[in-house]
Scaffold this motif. Sequence first.
Motif: not given
Length: 317
Positions: A69-73, A86-93, A101-112
């Motif tokens: 993991i290079s950039i922790p969220l 990041s304010n676009r990620v929530s913890w459900l575990g 959960r990653l909210h409102k994804v876009s093409i920029d979120d297309d990654r590993v």
Amino acid sequence: MLLMWLFGSLACFKFGVEGFQSRYTSIPSKPTFSHAGNDVTFTWRYHLTHSDRANFKVVVFGIWMNGDISIPLVSVLRNGSAIFYSNRVSWLGNKTMASFRLHKVSIDDDRVYGCKLDFGAFDVLDSVRLTVIAAPQIKKSKNHQLAQVKVSEGQSVVIPCKVTGNPPPWISWSQDGRVLQNSTRKHDLLINSAEEHMTGLYRCRAENEAGVDKYDVLLLVISCDHQSGDVAFHAQENKAKTQHNLDGLSKFHAQATLASTLVVVFALFVIFGAYFFFRYTGARNKRPRKYTKMPQDEQARSLLGEWSSFTDNGAKI
């Protein structure tokens, strides 16, 4: 001694293997698909051994690169407290499940993305590819006016069509309903030598499995005859404007010259008139009396005569 060594080696091996038996029991779908604008959830279920549970430190979710993991969220500590980057990620575990959960994804979120269980001495890692499906979107003018492209006859021209979408959309071009270029990845339309009859409405059509978008452009091909006529017309118009300006300037110059001449003549008239007036008045008032050349008796008679003249007129010396 040999038996004691063998027993210690077996014990170390047993506890060592037990320390690395913690593992994921279920992982997200690979790849994970989501449409643009939607929320996507990544869930890892895991099993921890007794010894690993005591050494567990943190679970981390973030962007995966080069095997880690290079950039922790999000980082979730052993006590359950979460640190969000990041304010676009929530913890459900919970204690047996890492779910993000990653909210409102876009093409920029297309990654590993990846999940890491950190035990200090070792890590348990897994990664998943997120593929974001997005309908084609063609960049258009903000005021929604019909775009225009102008080109001189015989010159090359590129009609642009900027498209985004995932999977990459197929592009087709048509002119007034006639297909010019079909099912290509090239966005722009190139015309090598424009001709006057090519003037018309061109349409860019972008399509993928998520949708379709269209974009119209008006191409205007300017012929050489029109250009020559326009040049001649503008030259004649500029010549007429220039002549009109010169005539107006000459008329204004003549009027200004006449006015200047009249002002000079009037000033000279005033100056010379004032000069002669004051000269005459001064000469009359300051005319020398030639008493020194007259005998005293004649001087007396002259003075008396002047006195009589003044007294008769009511004046005083």
